[in-house]
Design an enzyme around this catalytic site. Sequence first.
Site, PDB file in Angstrom:
ATOM      1  N   ARG A  55      21.617  15.448  -5.925  1.00 39.43           N
ATOM      2  CA  ARG A  55      20.508  15.857  -6.415  1.00 39.43           C
ATOM      3  C   ARG A  55      20.858  17.460  -6.907  1.00 39.43           C
ATOM      4  O   ARG A  55      21.673  18.123  -6.403  1.00 39.43           O
ATOM      5  CB  ARG A  55      19.116  15.511  -5.727  1.00 39.43           C
ATOM      6  CG  ARG A  55      19.417  15.464  -4.208  1.00 39.43           C
ATOM      7  CD  ARG A  55      19.605  16.850  -3.757  1.00 39.43           C
ATOM      8  NE  ARG A  55      18.733  17.917  -3.999  1.00 39.43           N
ATOM      9  CZ  ARG A  55      19.118  19.213  -3.854  1.00 39.43           C
ATOM     10  NH1 ARG A  55      20.102  19.490  -3.311  1.00 39.43           N
ATOM     11  NH2 ARG A  55      18.170  20.040  -4.233  1.00 39.43           N
ATOM     12  N   GLY A  56      19.722  17.945  -7.508  1.00 45.94           N
ATOM     13  CA  GLY A  56      19.929  19.392  -7.922  1.00 45.94           C
ATOM     14  C   GLY A  56      20.690  19.055  -9.172  1.00 45.94           C
ATOM     15  O   GLY A  56      21.627  18.784  -9.466  1.00 45.94           O
ATOM     16  N   ALA A  57      19.955  20.129 -10.286  1.00 42.71           N
ATOM     17  CA  ALA A  57      20.248  19.966 -11.630  1.00 42.71           C
ATOM     18  C   ALA A  57      21.803  20.066 -11.905  1.00 42.71           C
ATOM     19  O   ALA A  57      22.328  19.280 -12.664  1.00 42.71           O
ATOM     20  CB  ALA A  57      19.447  20.923 -12.482  1.00 42.71           C
ATOM     21  N   ARG A  89      17.003  10.406 -14.234  1.00 40.69           N
ATOM     22  CA  ARG A  89      15.968  11.385 -13.953  1.00 40.69           C
ATOM     23  C   ARG A  89      15.931  12.282 -15.070  1.00 40.69           C
ATOM     24  O   ARG A  89      16.467  12.879 -15.481  1.00 40.69           O
ATOM     25  CB  ARG A  89      16.661  12.290 -12.591  1.00 40.69           C
ATOM     26  CG  ARG A  89      16.940  11.439 -11.298  1.00 40.69           C
ATOM     27  CD  ARG A  89      16.931  12.376 -10.268  1.00 40.69           C
ATOM     28  NE  ARG A  89      15.809  13.003  -9.915  1.00 40.69           N
ATOM     29  CZ  ARG A  89      15.580  14.009  -8.896  1.00 40.69           C
ATOM     30  NH1 ARG A  89      16.749  14.555  -8.211  1.00 40.69           N
ATOM     31  NH2 ARG A  89      14.271  14.545  -8.580  1.00 40.69           N
ATOM     32  N   GLN A 187      13.647  18.847   0.983  1.00 36.78           N
ATOM     33  CA  GLN A 187      15.053  19.868   0.674  1.00 36.78           C
ATOM     34  C   GLN A 187      15.386  21.065   1.229  1.00 36.78           C
ATOM     35  O   GLN A 187      16.455  21.339   1.391  1.00 36.78           O
ATOM     36  CB  GLN A 187      15.363  19.646  -0.980  1.00 36.78           C
ATOM     37  CG  GLN A 187      15.525  18.311  -1.451  1.00 36.78           C
ATOM     38  CD  GLN A 187      14.207  18.085  -2.258  1.00 36.78           C
ATOM     39  OE1 GLN A 187      13.200  18.283  -1.467  1.00 36.78           O
ATOM     40  NE2 GLN A 187      13.973  17.514  -3.317  1.00 36.78           N
ATOM     41  N   ASP A 227      15.104  23.443 -13.058  1.00 37.00           N
ATOM     42  CA  ASP A 227      15.818  22.249 -13.615  1.00 37.00           C
ATOM     43  C   ASP A 227      15.600  21.948 -14.916  1.00 37.00           C
ATOM     44  O   ASP A 227      16.420  21.092 -15.595  1.00 37.00           O
ATOM     45  CB  ASP A 227      14.701  20.829 -13.131  1.00 37.00           C
ATOM     46  CG  ASP A 227      15.135  20.730 -11.667  1.00 37.00           C
ATOM     47  OD1 ASP A 227      14.616  21.424 -10.719  1.00 37.00           O
ATOM     48  OD2 ASP A 227      16.031  19.775 -11.302  1.00 37.00           O
ATOM     49  N   ASN A 237      10.459  23.460 -12.175  1.00 32.38           N
ATOM     50  CA  ASN A 237      11.188  23.520 -10.717  1.00 32.38           C
ATOM     51  C   ASN A 237      10.618  22.625  -9.944  1.00 32.38           C
ATOM     52  O   ASN A 237       9.484  21.912 -10.165  1.00 32.38           O
ATOM     53  CB  ASN A 237      11.536  24.756 -10.208  1.00 32.38           C
ATOM     54  CG  ASN A 237      12.787  24.840  -9.136  1.00 32.38           C
ATOM     55  OD1 ASN A 237      13.774  24.110  -9.090  1.00 32.38           O
ATOM     56  ND2 ASN A 237      12.173  25.574  -7.979  1.00 32.38           N
ATOM     57  N   LYS A 238      11.223  22.643  -8.616  1.00 36.33           N
ATOM     58  CA  LYS A 238      10.496  21.545  -7.502  1.00 36.33           C
ATOM     59  C   LYS A 238       9.000  21.827  -7.281  1.00 36.33           C
ATOM     60  O   LYS A 238       8.728  23.007  -7.359  1.00 36.33           O
ATOM     61  CB  LYS A 238      11.296  21.644  -6.350  1.00 36.33           C
ATOM     62  CG  LYS A 238      10.796  20.844  -5.219  1.00 36.33           C
ATOM     63  CD  LYS A 238      10.931  19.658  -5.229  1.00 36.33           C
ATOM     64  CE  LYS A 238      12.140  18.929  -6.010  1.00 36.33           C
ATOM     65  NZ  LYS A 238      12.112  17.534  -6.531  1.00 36.33           N
TER      66      LYS A 238
HETATM   67  O1  MRU Z   1      14.411  16.721  -6.751  1.00 31.88           O
HETATM   68  P1  MRU Z   1      15.778  17.463  -6.746  1.00 31.88           P
HETATM   69  O2  MRU Z   1      16.231  17.725  -5.188  1.00 31.88           O
HETATM   70  O3  MRU Z   1      16.860  17.151  -7.619  1.00 31.88           O
HETATM   71  O4  MRU Z   1      15.419  19.091  -7.375  1.00 31.88           O
HETATM   72  C1  MRU Z   1      16.065  20.214  -7.140  1.00 31.88           C
HETATM   73  C2  MRU Z   1      15.427  21.106  -7.437  1.00 31.88           C
HETATM   74  O5  MRU Z   1      14.218  21.504  -7.897  1.00 31.88           O
HETATM   75  C3  MRU Z   1      16.277  22.523  -7.750  1.00 31.88           C
HETATM   76  O6  MRU Z   1      15.574  23.859  -7.203  1.00 31.88           O
HETATM   77  C4  MRU Z   1      17.024  22.624  -8.852  1.00 31.88           C
HETATM   78  O7  MRU Z   1      17.421  21.432  -9.374  1.00 31.88           O
HETATM   79  C5  MRU Z   1      17.871  23.680  -9.284  1.00 31.88           C
HETATM   80  S1  MRU Z   1      19.158  23.309  -8.462  1.00 31.88           S
HETATM   81  C6  MRU Z   1      20.348  24.516  -8.386  1.00 31.88           C
END
Ligand code: MRU
Length: 336
Positions: A55-57, A89, A187, A227, A237-238
């Site tokens: 996970r994470g963009a 996603r 996370q 994201d 973002n999250k």
């Molecule tokens: O749902 P996730 O864990 O994929 O969400 C991640 C985030 O929101 C991060 O802040 C974002 O992807 C940036 S990662 C460098």
Amino acid sequence: MKLEIDGERREVRALWYEGGKVMMIDQRCLPHDVRILELRSCGQVADAIRDMTVRGAPAIGAAAAYGMLLAKRDGEDLQAAARTLRSTRPTAHDLFFAVDHMLRKLAEGDDPVEAAEAYCDSIVEKCRMIGVHGEPLIKDGAKIMTHCNAGALATVDHGTALAPMREAWRKGKQMFVYVSETRPRLQGMKLTAFEMLNEGIPHAIIPDGASGHFMRKGVDVIIVGADRIAANGDFANKIGTYEKAVLAHELGIPFYTAAPISTFDFSIKSGEEIPIEDRSEDEVTMIDGMRVAPKGCPALNPSFDMTPHRYLSGIITEIGVLKPEDVVKVREARLS
Ligand code: MRU
């Protein structure tokens, strides 16, 4: 990043390609268990993105690039493979960027392994440069706040929001990082705290709801990931990012997002157009597999929120720290 795996401290990426397989750290098992999974097909990679093994963009983008490589090797219909990956996603723009990039490279006849490896290497280098450009924003002794995990795990290596902190720490600056836990998937508590501990960077996990309390007591800078960033600098973002940005504005605390150009979506004018992923109610009502909410209670679980660009002090990218109105420069860099 350096991680202890099977009793040995090793330099690893969040995911990599080895012996015809995609290897990835199973992020669902962290922080207690560093487990490496071996994925053998594009379908398995798509499942790993969907269930947040990865996970994470930027890391999702890298996984998708490797997924396309496996699809090509296995003689699959590439358009169908691209559709499967894109359906995993909806919010992280890197996923779509990576799939399109690989489709283009494969159509041009590039070697699939070389194309996917080059994609991942370029993300790692961009994140390293985000660290270099973002480091001056962190003064010696800074109190910093971050949200979710935008570290090496989320980006293949270095991180986005965490890259400037890593770089400042490497240069000998002192700092203290408030890590908000990031309900519901945690996370922040599970992954960012793990990375901070691993680097030796002083930090504390705080409940999401305590962010305002600590901001009022004195936070020098807030850095989060992204994201998807729209053409006007609005970004997703999250979930929980938006309220931190508004509070930071109220309290006069500089608030930055950090992201490579693969996260920018120039096809949308503003953040209102960013698709926001809704995930399962169970992520809210259950914690680590145990139900804590009353049976029968519904829950809502938007995975991301959108922060308007007016709350941003700047966007830390591999080409420098940009004002939201300068996002157009990223577009030029991407095209060059
Ligand atoms: O749902 P996730 O864990 O994929 O969400 C991640 C985030 O929101 C991060 O802040 C974002 O992807 C940036 S990662 C460098």
